[in-house]
Design an enzyme around this catalytic site. Sequence first.
Site, PDB file in Angstrom:
ATOM      1  N   ILE A 291     -85.596 -82.932 -28.936  1.00 44.53           N
ATOM      2  CA  ILE A 291     -86.721 -82.013 -29.067  1.00 44.53           C
ATOM      3  C   ILE A 291     -86.686 -81.348 -30.443  1.00 44.53           C
ATOM      4  O   ILE A 291     -87.715 -80.935 -30.968  1.00 44.53           O
ATOM      5  CB  ILE A 291     -86.651 -80.970 -27.922  1.00 44.53           C
ATOM      6  CG1 ILE A 291     -87.987 -80.317 -27.741  1.00 44.53           C
ATOM      7  CG2 ILE A 291     -85.571 -79.963 -28.147  1.00 44.53           C
ATOM      8  CD1 ILE A 291     -88.040 -79.475 -26.507  1.00 44.53           C
ATOM      9  N   ASP A 292     -85.492 -81.283 -31.037  1.00 43.51           N
ATOM     10  CA  ASP A 292     -85.345 -80.611 -32.334  1.00 43.51           C
ATOM     11  C   ASP A 292     -85.863 -81.456 -33.494  1.00 43.51           C
ATOM     12  O   ASP A 292     -85.937 -80.969 -34.618  1.00 43.51           O
ATOM     13  CB  ASP A 292     -83.876 -80.263 -32.594  1.00 43.51           C
ATOM     14  CG  ASP A 292     -83.339 -79.252 -31.602  1.00 43.51           C
ATOM     15  OD1 ASP A 292     -84.153 -78.607 -30.925  1.00 43.51           O
ATOM     16  OD2 ASP A 292     -82.104 -79.111 -31.507  1.00 43.51           O
ATOM     17  N   ARG A 337     -80.815 -75.751 -32.791  1.00 43.73           N
ATOM     18  CA  ARG A 337     -79.429 -75.365 -33.055  1.00 43.73           C
ATOM     19  C   ARG A 337     -79.108 -75.433 -34.533  1.00 43.73           C
ATOM     20  O   ARG A 337     -78.548 -74.513 -35.094  1.00 43.73           O
ATOM     21  CB  ARG A 337     -78.515 -76.356 -32.326  1.00 43.73           C
ATOM     22  CG  ARG A 337     -77.529 -75.737 -31.407  1.00 43.73           C
ATOM     23  CD  ARG A 337     -76.448 -76.690 -31.035  1.00 43.73           C
ATOM     24  NE  ARG A 337     -76.904 -77.836 -30.273  1.00 43.73           N
ATOM     25  CZ  ARG A 337     -76.767 -77.987 -28.965  1.00 43.73           C
ATOM     26  NH1 ARG A 337     -76.219 -77.029 -28.259  1.00 43.73           N
ATOM     27  NH2 ARG A 337     -77.162 -79.078 -28.365  1.00 43.73           N
ATOM     28  N   GLU A 391     -83.110 -70.692 -32.974  1.00 41.86           N
ATOM     29  CA  GLU A 391     -81.861 -70.195 -32.371  1.00 41.86           C
ATOM     30  C   GLU A 391     -80.650 -70.320 -33.298  1.00 41.86           C
ATOM     31  O   GLU A 391     -79.719 -69.521 -33.225  1.00 41.86           O
ATOM     32  CB  GLU A 391     -81.577 -70.927 -31.055  1.00 41.86           C
ATOM     33  CG  GLU A 391     -81.314 -72.405 -31.229  1.00 41.86           C
ATOM     34  CD  GLU A 391     -80.886 -73.092 -29.933  1.00 41.86           C
ATOM     35  OE1 GLU A 391     -81.315 -74.214 -29.715  1.00 41.86           O
ATOM     36  OE2 GLU A 391     -80.121 -72.490 -29.164  1.00 41.86           O
ATOM     37  N   ARG A 446     -89.346 -77.073 -23.260  1.00 37.04           N
ATOM     38  CA  ARG A 446     -88.925 -78.470 -23.163  1.00 37.04           C
ATOM     39  C   ARG A 446     -89.034 -79.064 -21.751  1.00 37.04           C
ATOM     40  O   ARG A 446     -88.800 -80.252 -21.569  1.00 37.04           O
ATOM     41  CB  ARG A 446     -87.508 -78.644 -23.688  1.00 37.04           C
ATOM     42  CG  ARG A 446     -86.430 -78.116 -22.781  1.00 37.04           C
ATOM     43  CD  ARG A 446     -85.057 -78.432 -23.347  1.00 37.04           C
ATOM     44  NE  ARG A 446     -84.055 -78.170 -22.348  1.00 37.04           N
ATOM     45  CZ  ARG A 446     -82.757 -78.239 -22.546  1.00 37.04           C
ATOM     46  NH1 ARG A 446     -82.310 -78.559 -23.751  1.00 37.04           N
ATOM     47  NH2 ARG A 446     -81.912 -78.001 -21.589  1.00 37.04           N
TER      48      ARG A 446
END
Length: 520
Positions: A291-292, A337, A391, A446
């Site tokens: 997803i990133d 992340r 995040e 997500r």
Amino acid sequence: MALKSPVDFAGSISSGQKHPCCFGVAGCNRSRCVRYDKKSRTCRLVTRAISVDRPQLDFSNPDWKKQFQEDFNRRFSLPHLKDVIDVEPRPTTFSLKSRSPLENVNGSMQGSWNGYVNDDDRALLKVIKFASPTSAGADCIDPDCSWVEQWVHRAGPRKQIYFEPQYVKAGIVTCGGLCPGLNDVIRQIVLTLEKYGVKNIVGIQHGFRGFFEDHLAEVPLSRHVVQNINLAGGSFLGVSRGGANISDIARRLDMLFVLGGNGTHAGANLIHEECRKRKLKVSIVGVPKTIDNDILLMDKTFGFDTAVEAAQRAINSAYIEAHSAFHGIGLVKLMGRSSGFITMHASLSSGQVDICLIPEVPFTLDGPNGVLRHLEHLIETKGFALICVAEGAGQEHLQQSNATDASGNMILSDIGVHLHQKIKSHFKEIGVHSDVKYIDPTYMVRAVRANASDAILCTVLGQNAVHGAFAGFSGITTGICNTHNVYLPIPEVIKSTRFVDPNSRMWHRCLTSTGQPDFH
Ligand SMILES: Nc1ncnc2c1ncn2[C@@H]1O[C@H](COP(=O)(O)OP(=O)(O)OP(=O)(O)O)[C@@H](O)[C@H]1O
Ligand SMILES: O=P(O)(O)OC[C@H]1O[C@](O)(CO)[C@@H](O)[C@@H]1O
Ligand SMILES: [Mg+2]
């Protein structure tokens, strides 16, 4: 052979070696260098150097381009079953002309249909000729930014295949975190396998765990079973993080389709290497799921568009809250992340965000150039403000624990909670009223089903994964590069995480849109 366990990861970090998110030889890819930053404990884009790639090239040598291309072609050549075992191809059973693949068993249906990809078809990896290394987003090999063609293999069905479909047992596994579109990819893999004539298709439950935990039985899959699974988010097969023993995986299947991110692809490559070592006729094909959007070389990974769209709803709510309150400040934390793609794209598409903070761009909070001073300015001038933070951003401002998740990924401290508290206490200290609303839509973003554009991307990737396996490749993954569908060797896409380039036009567009200054 065992997959890297969390203990291995923790050990490698404390002994000063590379963090698992800095996979690869040098943690570098061509003009960008990725290092593990001990302080923030994330992988960061730390330098922009010209050509840190192998081989060490002497640009005064007139043959350097040839050397570069030879090295490139070697690295991007696709591992094939015939490299290690004697396998004869046979005419494909994949035809869109017949209802059943069995009607096509002697290849007679192929005729003059131009629906197959030639093994020598290639797509260009880089399509911009930068005039100078100082051009925005320049990605240069030599100091003159010379043009060097870099061709990668085109994905799609071949006329010749290396498996007899009726004897194939194919498995599908989904690992890591959830991502919109997982079910669409599973479904397309099953439909395409059946189109070739494969009858024995199984799903492995809950990631790599499904291979070694006895209570997680294989799930038989067919067109009938997967017909409607794309209508829901999540993974029909379940996901998991954590290590696994792969020694037996290789023997159980003829084809394995592995859906996951960097970590999963590292695992898939280990399985592939094990099969090669044992000279097993097993094809391991990855489908990048993150997803990133942090996989190297690819335009975009599936689920990313959907996540950005879902993030809009949170940003819009934060905007409404901030705009309606007296001195309202909306704060939204999004996933990412190590890479800030979701946050950057969500900020860009919403158009409402005043401050976008991503892991790749450090920022100060206090002082005349800090985020808090800019917030004061926004409250003074427009009466409200909206912040969108990834995040992984600003980890240097937080207390770190040494905790990792089951896969060895660092558990980050919560930048959203920290910012929330800092903003509230800052405005209290300076005696200015503020009304801060913090929204953390992490899992809502997500868990949704794929939107239309992601559903199409999933279709392309799922189908191409099956074509790649039947073509006899193994240790490959499939993606979209410059709008073209390609196969890439797994090691090339897991050398590092893909980061937002702070020198890219996209980040500059984001800054133009938010109007935020440099927080230094
Ligand atoms: N370096 C590695 N070598 C082998 N296996 C790995 C490696 N890193 C992770 N794995 C395994 O791959 C699986 C998924 O890893 P991880 O949880 O990091 O998710 P991911 O594939 O990176 O996806 P996500 O984008 O959701 O983080 C786990 O079962 C983990 O044990
Ligand atoms: O909480 P989980 O399930 O481990 O997943 C969270 C992580 O997944 C990711 O989206 C990577 O897929 C990270 O950005 C995020 O931190
Ligand atoms: Mg990962």
